[in-house]
Design an enzyme around this catalytic site. Structure first.
Site, PDB file in Angstrom:
ATOM      1  N   HIS A 161      19.491 -20.155 -18.987  1.00 15.35           N
ATOM      2  CA  HIS A 161      19.126 -19.126 -17.982  1.00 15.35           C
ATOM      3  C   HIS A 161      20.000 -17.866 -18.122  1.00 15.35           C
ATOM      4  O   HIS A 161      20.189 -17.128 -17.163  1.00 15.35           O
ATOM      5  CB  HIS A 161      19.249 -19.645 -16.552  1.00 15.35           C
ATOM      6  CG  HIS A 161      18.683 -21.015 -16.350  1.00 15.35           C
ATOM      7  ND1 HIS A 161      17.383 -21.243 -15.941  1.00 15.35           N
ATOM      8  CD2 HIS A 161      19.241 -22.237 -16.531  1.00 15.35           C
ATOM      9  CE1 HIS A 161      17.168 -22.557 -15.866  1.00 15.35           C
ATOM     10  NE2 HIS A 161      18.271 -23.186 -16.219  1.00 15.35           N
ATOM     11  N   SER A 282      23.625   8.702 -29.904  1.00 12.65           N
ATOM     12  CA  SER A 282      22.822   9.379 -28.892  1.00 12.65           C
ATOM     13  C   SER A 282      23.027  10.871 -29.042  1.00 12.65           C
ATOM     14  O   SER A 282      24.132  11.334 -29.350  1.00 12.65           O
ATOM     15  CB  SER A 282      23.265   8.929 -27.498  1.00 12.65           C
ATOM     16  OG  SER A 282      22.891   9.906 -26.543  1.00 12.65           O
ATOM     17  N   LYS A 288      27.929   6.681 -27.367  1.00 12.51           N
ATOM     18  CA  LYS A 288      26.914   5.652 -27.610  1.00 12.51           C
ATOM     19  C   LYS A 288      26.805   5.249 -29.075  1.00 12.51           C
ATOM     20  O   LYS A 288      26.866   6.062 -29.973  1.00 12.51           O
ATOM     21  CB  LYS A 288      25.521   6.160 -27.165  1.00 12.51           C
ATOM     22  CG  LYS A 288      25.355   6.285 -25.675  1.00 12.51           C
ATOM     23  CD  LYS A 288      25.390   4.945 -24.952  1.00 12.51           C
ATOM     24  CE  LYS A 288      24.124   4.160 -25.143  1.00 12.51           C
ATOM     25  NZ  LYS A 288      22.989   4.708 -24.409  1.00 12.51           N
ATOM     26  N   GLU A 295      16.529  -3.429 -31.683  1.00 10.66           N
ATOM     27  CA  GLU A 295      15.456  -3.194 -30.704  1.00 10.66           C
ATOM     28  C   GLU A 295      14.091  -3.111 -31.391  1.00 10.66           C
ATOM     29  O   GLU A 295      13.089  -3.628 -30.897  1.00 10.66           O
ATOM     30  CB  GLU A 295      15.735  -1.907 -29.923  1.00 10.66           C
ATOM     31  CG  GLU A 295      16.966  -1.990 -29.050  1.00 10.66           C
ATOM     32  CD  GLU A 295      17.384  -0.622 -28.548  1.00 10.66           C
ATOM     33  OE1 GLU A 295      16.977  -0.248 -27.452  1.00 10.66           O
ATOM     34  OE2 GLU A 295      18.115   0.081 -29.273  1.00 10.66           O
TER      35      GLU A 295
END
Ligand code: ARG
Length: 463
Positions: A161, A282, A288, A295
């Site tokens: 979980h 970024s 970043k 992704e």
């Protein structure tokens, strides 16, 4: 909007040319040009067989076979003028062959149809792609094996979980993906073995009256045998569907690993550092470093599974044998194949480059009361407590530690005995995360000793 262009290949019974819209919806040359090498290989095998069986002369076959190589080299060097009026790769190749070698080209299509031709070409293409995908899956397995070996006894939190469950080893976690990918490679190989029957010589649907030798062309093209039913063979796209299904499951696995990399590389987890080579920055936030490759790998399943649904839907309810609907098979498979191969390569690169942070892994493993199960098991083993009672006692100890803002091993013995007199000093042996993982020696368990065995077994399997 009609024009007078007539298709030279089948224009015999037609009085007028095609509407431009008809040509646009009908043509597949925009995408099936990717089958050029397979088309030429299939035609060369067919021509050799026509000569061997005396259906055409050796001289014609030789001219055809040489001419086909010339056509392929023109295509590969980008010197080929593809024509939409000629619909597809099969007719484009044949028409150009006619320009190059003249009359003998017209004999190539004896005892054959575009229906068995396209089934053969496409199957050859899918078969090559299955091989390429299986190889890339195995390369990724090797990358994961290296990671597993480097950190076979690094302790990290295991989750259920996405909540801390029990400590596991980094090696064990990496090897979980090696197992998944092993099934993926197995599915691809199973599919390959099943698809490896030749449709060539099934002709339009019913076979042919010419004395062809289907075993010869099957052998020449690396098939195990000719397909046994001509109606089935020209209308079968199971091989593409199996490839898509195996690809979708594989891409699903990649998406799970990708998701873990996204989570693990976040500032909140810091379990791994992804390399600059597989990250982006970024344009506005200088701090970043984004896991874009992970992704995108996570997202690729969308198109691959989409292709699955699309082709299954195309095939659903089609009567035997060939229907033009089936031309819609190729773009789906091409896109899914490109996506899968790229996703596998990207994941391979990310895994090879990534550095795990053993300190961060261990710190996270030691928090969140990850050894609560070990404590309960200890009460069962050492104090003879029923497991349900031990579960309850441990729960109370967790609550106590939580209230104090500490972890289980930080509780004093007295505090523990306040909850249960059965607890003795020996309990501290099992509260440490290293002891916890080392104790899980059951087959398939997380103990470094077990994981080492799995690593050795997989190294042997992968060669
Ligand atoms: N371009 C066609 C396809 O991809 C080739 C087969 C055409 N056959 C036919 N009978 N029109 O399916």
């Amino acid at each position: 909007m009609s024009d007078t262009r007539q298709n030279a290949m089948w224009g015999g019974r037609f009085a007028s040319g095609q509407d431009a819209i008809m040509e646009a919806i009908n043509a597949s040359i925009g995408f099936d040009r990717r089958l050029a090498a397979q088309d030429v290989a299939g035609s060369r095998a067919h021509a050799a067989m026509l000569a061997a069986t005396g259906i055409i002369t050796d001289a014609d076959a030789e001219v055809i076979r040489e001419g086909l190589l010339k056509v392929l080299s023109e295509i590969e060097s980008g010197d080929f003028a593809f024509s939409t009026a000629l619909e597809d790769i099969h007719m484009n190749v044949e028409a150009r062959l006619g320009e190059l070698v003249g009359e003998p080209a017209g004999r190539l299509h004896t005892a054959r149809s575009r229906n068995d031709q396209v089934a053969t070409d496409f199957k050859l293409w899918v078969r090559d792609t299955v091989d390429a995908a299986a190889e890339r899956v195995e390369s990724l397995q090797r990358a994961l094996l290296e990671q597993a070996e480097a950190g076979v006894d690094w302790v990290m939190p295991g989750f259920t979980h996405l909540q801390t469950a029990q400590p596991v080893t980094w090696g064990h976690h990496m090897m979980a993906y090696v197992e998944m990918l092993g099934r993926d490679a197995g599915r691809l190989r199973d599919a390959r073995a099943r698809m490896n029957e030749s449709p060539l010589g099934c002709a339009a649907l019913a076979g042919t009256g010419f004395p062809i030798d289907r075993d010869m062309t099957a052998r020449e093209l690396g098939f195990d045998r000719p397909a046994a039913n001509s109606l089935d063979a020209v209308s079968d796209r199971d091989f593409a569907l199996e490839f898509l299904a195996a690809s979708a499951i594989c891409a699903m696995h990649l998406s799970r690993l990708a998701e873990e990399l996204v989570i693990w590389s976040s500032a909140q987890f810091r379990f791994v550092k992804l390399s600059d080579r597989f990250s982006t920055g970024s344009s506005i936030m200088p701090q970043k470093k984004n896991p874009d490759a992970a992704e995108l790998v996570r997202a690729k399943l969308g198109r691959i599974f989409g292709a699955n649904v699309a082709l299954m839907t195309v095939m659903k309810g089609l009567p035997l044998a060939y229907s033009k609907d089936m031309q819609e098979d190729k773009e789906q498979v091409f896109d899914a194949a490109d996506s899968l191969l790229l996703a596998l390569s990207a994941m391979d690169g990310m895994v090879r480059d990534m550095t795990a942070e053993p300190e961060a892994l261990r710190a996270a493993a030691a928090s969140g009361f990850s050894t609560a199960t070990d404590l309960a098991d200890w009460l069962v083993r050492e104090a003879g407590m029923p497991f349900r009672e031990a579960h309850h006692v441990t729960g109370a100890l967790v609550a106590k530690a939580e209230k104090k803002g500490c972890d289980l091993p930080d509780l004093a013995l007295d505090e523990m005995r306040g909850v249960s007199q059965a607890i003795t000093e020996g309990v501290f042996d099992v509260l440490g995360v290293e002891n916890s993982v080392a104790s899980r020696v059951s087959y398939g368990g997380t103990a470094p000793a077990r994981v080492r065995e799995q690593i050795a077994a997989w190294k042997e399997r992968l060669g």
